[in-house]
Design an enzyme around this catalytic site. Structure first.
Site, PDB file in Angstrom:
ATOM      1  N   VAL A 186       0.813  -1.230   0.000  1.00 33.42           N
ATOM      2  CA  VAL A 186       0.000   0.000   0.000  1.00 33.42           C
ATOM      3  C   VAL A 186       0.843   1.274   0.000  1.00 33.42           C
ATOM      4  CG1 VAL A 186      -2.038  -1.070   1.058  1.00 33.42           C
ATOM      5  CG2 VAL A 186      -0.300   0.007   2.534  1.00 33.42           C
ATOM      6  N   ASN A 237      -7.069  -1.082   6.178  1.00 33.24           N
ATOM      7  CA  ASN A 237      -6.768  -1.803   7.416  1.00 33.24           C
ATOM      8  C   ASN A 237      -5.282  -2.123   7.589  1.00 33.24           C
ATOM      9  OD1 ASN A 237      -7.401  -3.939   9.646  1.00 33.24           O
ATOM     10  ND2 ASN A 237      -6.337  -5.084   8.042  1.00 33.24           N
ATOM     11  N   SER A 252      -6.842   3.651  16.090  1.00 32.93           N
ATOM     12  CA  SER A 252      -6.572   2.817  17.269  1.00 32.93           C
ATOM     13  C   SER A 252      -6.839   3.646  18.518  1.00 32.93           C
ATOM     14  CB  SER A 252      -5.105   2.390  17.254  1.00 32.93           C
ATOM     15  OG  SER A 252      -4.739   1.834  18.495  1.00 32.93           O
ATOM     16  N   TYR A 267       3.616   4.908  16.155  1.00 32.60           N
ATOM     17  CA  TYR A 267       2.290   4.321  15.917  1.00 32.60           C
ATOM     18  C   TYR A 267       1.184   5.294  16.341  1.00 32.60           C
ATOM     19  CZ  TYR A 267      -1.330   0.645  15.986  1.00 32.60           C
ATOM     20  OH  TYR A 267      -2.453  -0.109  15.774  1.00 32.60           O
ATOM     21  N   ALA A 278       1.366   8.538  16.538  1.00 36.81           N
ATOM     22  CA  ALA A 278       1.330   9.660  15.584  1.00 36.81           C
ATOM     23  C   ALA A 278       0.595   9.249  14.317  1.00 36.81           C
ATOM     24  CB  ALA A 278       2.759  10.102  15.253  1.00 36.81           C
ATOM     25  N   SER A 279       0.869   8.025  13.842  1.00 40.42           N
ATOM     26  CA  SER A 279       0.227   7.574  12.597  1.00 40.42           C
ATOM     27  C   SER A 279      -1.275   7.419  12.793  1.00 40.42           C
ATOM     28  CB  SER A 279       0.858   6.263  12.100  1.00 40.42           C
ATOM     29  OG  SER A 279       0.485   5.161  12.902  1.00 40.42           O
ATOM     30  N   LYS A 280      -1.679   6.873  13.919  1.00 39.32           N
ATOM     31  CA  LYS A 280      -3.105   6.581  14.105  1.00 39.32           C
ATOM     32  C   LYS A 280      -3.915   7.854  14.417  1.00 39.32           C
ATOM     33  CE  LYS A 280      -2.908   2.240  13.120  1.00 39.32           C
ATOM     34  NZ  LYS A 280      -3.550   1.734  11.899  1.00 39.32           N
ATOM     35  N   ILE A 333      -7.073  -6.168  20.389  1.00 39.90           N
ATOM     36  CA  ILE A 333      -7.771  -7.257  19.715  1.00 39.90           C
ATOM     37  C   ILE A 333      -6.805  -8.429  19.590  1.00 39.90           C
ATOM     38  CG2 ILE A 333      -9.051  -7.886  17.612  1.00 39.90           C
ATOM     39  CD1 ILE A 333     -10.218  -5.447  19.165  1.00 39.90           C
TER      40      ILE A 333
HETATM   41  P1  NAP Z   1      -1.830  -7.799  11.584  1.00 41.26           P
HETATM   42  O1  NAP Z   1      -2.373  -9.059  12.144  1.00 41.26           O
HETATM   43  O2  NAP Z   1      -0.397  -7.486  11.767  1.00 41.26           O
HETATM   44  O3  NAP Z   1      -2.172  -7.776  10.002  1.00 41.26           O
HETATM   45  C1  NAP Z   1      -1.810  -6.693   9.207  1.00 41.26           C
HETATM   46  C2  NAP Z   1      -1.680  -7.180   7.781  1.00 41.26           C
HETATM   47  O4  NAP Z   1      -1.288  -6.050   6.982  1.00 41.26           O
HETATM   48  C3  NAP Z   1      -0.598  -8.246   7.595  1.00 41.26           C
HETATM   49  O5  NAP Z   1      -1.079  -9.316   6.817  1.00 41.26           O
HETATM   50  C4  NAP Z   1       0.506  -7.491   6.883  1.00 41.26           C
HETATM   51  O6  NAP Z   1       1.275  -8.311   5.990  1.00 41.26           O
HETATM   52  C5  NAP Z   1      -0.274  -6.486   6.091  1.00 41.26           C
HETATM   53  N1  NAP Z   1       0.578  -5.383   5.671  1.00 41.26           N
HETATM   54  C6  NAP Z   1       1.602  -4.808   6.344  1.00 41.26           C
HETATM   55  N2  NAP Z   1       2.200  -3.874   5.605  1.00 41.26           N
HETATM   56  C7  NAP Z   1       1.543  -3.840   4.426  1.00 41.26           C
HETATM   57  C8  NAP Z   1       1.710  -3.101   3.229  1.00 41.26           C
HETATM   58  N3  NAP Z   1       2.690  -2.186   3.099  1.00 41.26           N
HETATM   59  N4  NAP Z   1       0.869  -3.328   2.193  1.00 41.26           N
HETATM   60  C9  NAP Z   1      -0.114  -4.256   2.291  1.00 41.26           C
HETATM   61  N5  NAP Z   1      -0.311  -5.008   3.397  1.00 41.26           N
HETATM   62  C10 NAP Z   1       0.506  -4.810   4.450  1.00 41.26           C
HETATM   63  O7  NAP Z   1      -2.662  -6.538  12.112  1.00 41.26           O
HETATM   64  P2  NAP Z   1      -4.063  -6.472  12.924  1.00 41.26           P
HETATM   65  O8  NAP Z   1      -3.761  -6.649  14.361  1.00 41.26           O
HETATM   66  O9  NAP Z   1      -5.073  -7.307  12.279  1.00 41.26           O
HETATM   67  O10 NAP Z   1      -4.408  -4.926  12.738  1.00 41.26           O
HETATM   68  C11 NAP Z   1      -5.058  -4.456  11.576  1.00 41.26           C
HETATM   69  C12 NAP Z   1      -5.199  -2.946  11.672  1.00 41.26           C
HETATM   70  O11 NAP Z   1      -5.903  -2.588  12.860  1.00 41.26           O
HETATM   71  C13 NAP Z   1      -3.873  -2.200  11.718  1.00 41.26           C
HETATM   72  O12 NAP Z   1      -3.983  -0.980  11.014  1.00 41.26           O
HETATM   73  C14 NAP Z   1      -3.686  -1.938  13.189  1.00 41.26           C
HETATM   74  O13 NAP Z   1      -2.868  -0.826  13.432  1.00 41.26           O
HETATM   75  C15 NAP Z   1      -5.114  -1.696  13.640  1.00 41.26           C
HETATM   76  N6  NAP Z   1      -5.320  -1.987  15.055  1.00 41.26           N
HETATM   77  C16 NAP Z   1      -5.103  -3.227  15.567  1.00 41.26           C
HETATM   78  C17 NAP Z   1      -5.284  -3.449  16.921  1.00 41.26           C
HETATM   79  C18 NAP Z   1      -5.082  -4.798  17.537  1.00 41.26           C
HETATM   80  O14 NAP Z   1      -5.267  -4.916  18.742  1.00 41.26           O
HETATM   81  N7  NAP Z   1      -4.771  -5.832  16.789  1.00 41.26           N
HETATM   82  C19 NAP Z   1      -5.695  -2.386  17.740  1.00 41.26           C
HETATM   83  C20 NAP Z   1      -5.899  -1.143  17.194  1.00 41.26           C
HETATM   84  C21 NAP Z   1      -5.718  -0.941  15.840  1.00 41.26           C
HETATM   85  P3  NAP Z   1       2.666  -8.932   6.530  1.00 41.26           P
HETATM   86  O15 NAP Z   1       2.293  -9.858   7.653  1.00 41.26           O
HETATM   87  O16 NAP Z   1       3.210  -9.627   5.332  1.00 41.26           O
HETATM   88  O17 NAP Z   1       3.483  -7.760   6.999  1.00 41.26           O
END
Ligand code: NAP
Length: 247
Positions: A63, A89, A142, A155, A157-159, A188
């Protein structure tokens, strides 16, 4: 089915929240474009959707790469004829305290979490404007973006930046019937959280009024609602889905 006839792109859909969101969108009748860096993850999400009588294709996209993002929009329209929703996402962490954070950690997180959302949002909005019937842009923020977190300068700052973009796009794109909203998940149970130290996770659970971590489906449900016509009057909002972590 709340998304019947709609076409949606979900980024970072090879695992975690994105995977659950792609599956839930398909269950609700959407045709889904599953996007990730990880081809294995993409294939497993697409196979699961197709086995469940849903409709999905997968594309490997970074992305942060403008050409790949543009090709993703073109492939979506070529395959399904239009684009109704994009779920921004994909996101990463690279944690360190302020004192120890490297420029590389800063740049990597800002690149994926901010530039990636900007590039996908810009390309999606152009397509949605051209179609003339609008669409929805959904961005992953987030609780950390809203309230900060120890060791997550980059993180947080980005969010927080994602919220700024979400609100700006709501103002700019409303006239084109494009809604722009963010979801702010609490903690999560996903691979991202599994990488965190156990004591940090225990502290996070204790801070939530409900005393639990969320499941990816809890966030997917929020995205489905915001992408659906049930949310037709909602734009510029940040929906906290955090078990009452911050009230
Ligand atoms: P995750 O399990 O780490 O999954 C993120 C996915 O995004 C991975 O498959 C990753 O691929 C892919 N990705 C990373 N860089 C990318 C890029 N440049 N282009 C395309 N795909 C890319 O994350 P998650 O926990 O499900 O979180 C999803 C979103 O919710 C994120 O934005 C996160 O910041 C936000 N969030 C999560 C939580 C939480 O508790 N989990 C809380 C608040 C917010 P690779 O594995 O190959 O890198």
């Amino acid at each position: 089915m709340r998304l019947q006839g709609k076409v949606a792109i979900v980024t970072g859909a090879g695992q975690g929240i994105g995977e659950a969101t792609a599956k839930k969108f398909a269950k609700e009748g959407a045709k889904v474009v599953v996007v990730d860096l990880n081809e294995h993850g993409i294939n497993s999400t697409v196979d699961a959707i197709n086995k469940d009588n849903g409709e999905a294709i997968g594309i490997v996209v970074d992305v942060t790469n403008r050409e790949q993002v543009q090709a993703m929009i073109e492939r979506t329209v070529e395959q399904y004829g239009k684009l109704d929703s994009v779920v921004n996402n994909a996101g990463i962490t690279a944690d360190s305290t302020l004192a120890k954070m490297t420029d590389e950690q800063w740049e990597n997180v800002i690149d994926v979490n901010l530039k990636g959302v900007y590039l996908v949002g810009q390309a999606a909005a152009k397509q949605m404007k051209e179609q003339g019937f609008g669409g929805t842009i959904l961005n992953a923020s987030s609780v950390v973006g809203l309230y900060g977190n120890y060791g997550q300068t980059n993180y947080a700052a980005s969010k927080w930046g994602v919220i700024g973009m979400t609100k700006t796009w709501a103002k700019e794109l409303g006239k084109d019937k494009i809604r722009s909203n963010a979801v702010a998940p609490g903690f999560i149970q996903t691979p991202m959280v599994e990488k965190m130290p156990e004591k940090v996770v225990a502290a996070m659970k204790a801070r939530a009024a409900l005393g639990i971590l969320g499941e990816p489906e809890d966030i997917a449900n929020a995205y489905v609602f915001l992408a659906s016509d049930d949310a037709r009057f909602i734009t510029g909002a940040v929906l906290s889905v955090d078990g009452g972590m911050v009230i």
